[in-house]
Write an enzyme that holds these catalytic residues in place. Sequence first.
Site, PDB file in Angstrom:
ATOM      1  N   GLY A  10      61.008  26.139  26.796  1.00  0.00           N
ATOM      2  CA  GLY A  10      61.742  25.914  25.556  1.00  0.00           C
ATOM      3  C   GLY A  10      62.766  27.003  25.302  1.00  0.00           C
ATOM      4  N   GLY A  12      64.644  27.322  22.447  1.00  0.00           N
ATOM      5  CA  GLY A  12      64.979  27.451  21.032  1.00  0.00           C
ATOM      6  C   GLY A  12      65.039  28.936  20.681  1.00  0.00           C
ATOM      7  CG  PHE A  13      66.301  30.291  16.804  1.00  0.00           C
ATOM      8  CD1 PHE A  13      67.411  31.109  16.819  1.00  0.00           C
ATOM      9  CD2 PHE A  13      66.395  29.045  16.199  1.00  0.00           C
ATOM     10  CE1 PHE A  13      68.599  30.706  16.233  1.00  0.00           C
ATOM     11  CE2 PHE A  13      67.583  28.630  15.616  1.00  0.00           C
ATOM     12  CZ  PHE A  13      68.691  29.458  15.632  1.00  0.00           C
ATOM     13  N   GLY A  14      62.744  30.996  19.653  1.00  0.00           N
ATOM     14  CA  GLY A  14      61.640  31.786  20.191  1.00  0.00           C
ATOM     15  C   GLY A  14      61.782  32.016  21.680  1.00  0.00           C
ATOM     16  CD  GLU A 175      71.074  24.761   4.403  1.00  0.00           C
ATOM     17  OE1 GLU A 175      70.671  24.341   5.495  1.00  0.00           O
ATOM     18  OE2 GLU A 175      71.365  25.951   4.194  1.00  0.00           O
ATOM     19  CG  ASP A 304      59.416  25.709  14.041  1.00  0.00           C
ATOM     20  OD1 ASP A 304      59.343  26.868  13.603  1.00  0.00           O
ATOM     21  OD2 ASP A 304      60.398  24.966  13.852  1.00  0.00           O
ATOM     22  CB  ALA A 315      65.778  30.636  13.130  1.00  0.00           C
TER      23      ALA A 315
END
Lengths: 437, 437
Positions: A10, A12-14, A175, A304, A315
């Site tokens: 993955g 993503g941010f992690g 948002e 997550d 994040a």
Amino acid sequence: MSSPRILICGAGFGGLTAARTLGERFSRSRLSGEILLIDKENYHLFQPLLYQVATAGLSGPDIAIPIRSILRRYPQIRVRMGNIQGFDLSAQLVLLEGSAVAYDSLILSLGATTSYFGRVSWAEHAVGLKSLADAHRIRSRLLLAFEEAECTEDADRREELLTVVIVGGGPTGVELAGAIAELARHVLRRDFRRIDPTKARILLLEAGPRLLNQFPEKLGRVAERKLRELGVDVRLLSPVRDLGEGSVVLPTETIRAANIVWTAGIAPHPLTAALPAPHDRSGRLLVHPDLSLPGYPNVFAIGDMVSVPGVPAIAPAAMQMGRHVADLVANALSFGSAPPEKRPHFRYRDKGMMATIGRASAVAWIGKATFNGPAAWIAWLTIHLVFLIGFRNKAVVLFEWIWSYLTYGLGARIILPSEETASPTRRSPSDSSSTEG
Amino acid sequence: MSSPRILICGAGFGGLTAARTLGERFSRSRLSGEILLIDKENYHLFQPLLYQVATAGLSGPDIAIPIRSILRRYPQIRVRMGNIQGFDLSAQLVLLEGSAVAYDSLILSLGATTSYFGRVSWAEHAVGLKSLADAHRIRSRLLLAFEEAECTEDADRREELLTVVIVGGGPTGVELAGAIAELARHVLRRDFRRIDPTKARILLLEAGPRLLNQFPEKLGRVAERKLRELGVDVRLLSPVRDLGEGSVVLPTETIRAANIVWTAGIAPHPLTAALPAPHDRSGRLLVHPDLSLPGYPNVFAIGDMVSVPGVPAIAPAAMQMGRHVADLVANALSFGSAPPEKRPHFRYRDKGMMATIGRASAVAWIGKATFNGPAAWIAWLTIHLVFLIGFRNKAVVLFEWIWSYLTYGLGARIILPSEETASPTRRSPSDSSSTEG
């Protein structure tokens, strides 16, 4: 196998933060070994700005950065695009389609998907907002609804086309509602001749008693007031009872809407359930305080997909977890492996939370302070620009923001040419049985 | 009907220029009437830069500008998104899905599509480059092939994945070949660990004896030499005998290639055939010298769907035709209608032709002069920026060009999340039967 392999699943941010941290540690300490990062896409998606792609403010490539180019300068890191099918933790294998990859240390950062709380059919009627495909679908459907409304002679259908329902009053819902209201009120206002886009009905439905329930109550009230000023119909204590084709059933009424967006829940990646570890009620993994999986000291889960008390699913938390586990893995290579109970615990450093509401309007909660208005908005813009990866992307996004602020124009107002993005109820906006002229 | 309605079908270069010219004339002369522009998309596509979207240099929204915003300032112009199904010229109707639109004057500007010379099945094996969907498909397949090549253990398959065949040595084929060569040689060079993208094989196949056959011979030779310097394998006198799944059959050999792009032919929009007018061998309409359809003095056809002796199928010609017919229609409203034989003939003013080959390299033919090298390239950049509509788009495209020139980086290197864009032969790059590590 000669040198150890660290496998990260993955980007993503992690996962990306773990990869970069390991890349730095490997370069600095001249560690030997290989880091392999696997993701199903070839890009890292900057999710906090995804709602702006959905509302035509940004293009996909503005916030989707090729993973290979981010990690180019770390010679020990290899990137592989692939779909993970499962895990064999006892054999230390990650299973891809038709192949398997062995690891010595594994970092799982699979993220989350939209959850409809088990109502599988709802996914057909309400689009979530987790991927670039989701954002493009929302954008195309929204714009197509205005196009259809401009053509139709049927007043009921026109009203339905000009109604947008957003389910979920968290940061994404707030948002999106703000951005859609501004799209209709400022951007599309002058574009149509027969309909008045400023008359579009935008509803934000929240099951609970207030918006932004992870924020201090005051900020939830500010967001509610600001959204109402933008013309958004905010409905609190309005749980969705059912969703159908173009309809949202509330306890007291049924709303017809061509566009329904779902931001009311997320669930950990589906593969999370298959991992041999305890899960919490929402399906997230329960891990050791060092973020390793119970019984698998060389397997870590971050972001997550895990549940750590006091750590929100945002994040910055995923990035901190990525750094933590990367340090643990690099330390083990440098100084030898320690049992999980002797390793440092993950500690979340709360940097705050923020959400934009619209033009020059945002709410922020930093430390014990809450603030809102233009100052919070500037802070929001700055922080998002700083964390967006790549000078090119920062420059383009900054330009788009300044441009749309000055001109009330949005650049990415195009309906993408895909069958998938066609209107849920009609294929073409001109498919109405009338003769004009 | 009280005020006359001018209906324009198609918002390409011809239709859009006609709409803007009419909008200006109506404002200036206070004419009354309505102008309706119908297109199947909500954007005008700046096709000359489409190959840069296909090769990851630009995002779709950079060159796709919402039609409504372009025409916003002309109150008499209405825009409608719709799929045209046919025409009833005797009843003065244009047929949409389920509805019909009446007109007093009709301007047809439907453009062209990719032609496989009647070999319908070839469309499955070789992507054309006429729409944004085409460009996204080419980009995703190209990038996916490099990803697959990085994973596979099969040397033959790897070679096939790293082979790109471009069929057709006209300006689009030349520009694509140059851009793909630079993508592989400069941009992707540092991104991969196991494959060497600079070893990618890029073939440009041309059936005739030289490239750019509409240009002076000298420029065709320059383009050929420059492409060879970039590592492109240019094959002249190489007509394609057959196309299959990942294979191109030439008279003397069969080439295996994961990516085949077709730029060898265009045909007028399919609806052209249904119009009651004579057609040339390639299916284009033969019109009166004033561009009206024989027997229909109030119907005009412009751009790539018509055949006018000495007029090439390029954007400037379509724009000049759009201006010509808009003036005829506006003159008729101001001064009364003249029969076709008394109207001014369309005269093409040749402004030249140009094509880029790569970094700081282009060929240009202006008046009687031919030139190439950096000067031609700067001229190419300038003219394309000037004609690209919208300050925002000009600014973003200029930034992307400067950025990629300075850094050898391309921003839009993302594989779009669509089933349609999946590799023709394999769904996932990791779908190879091997165990790594």
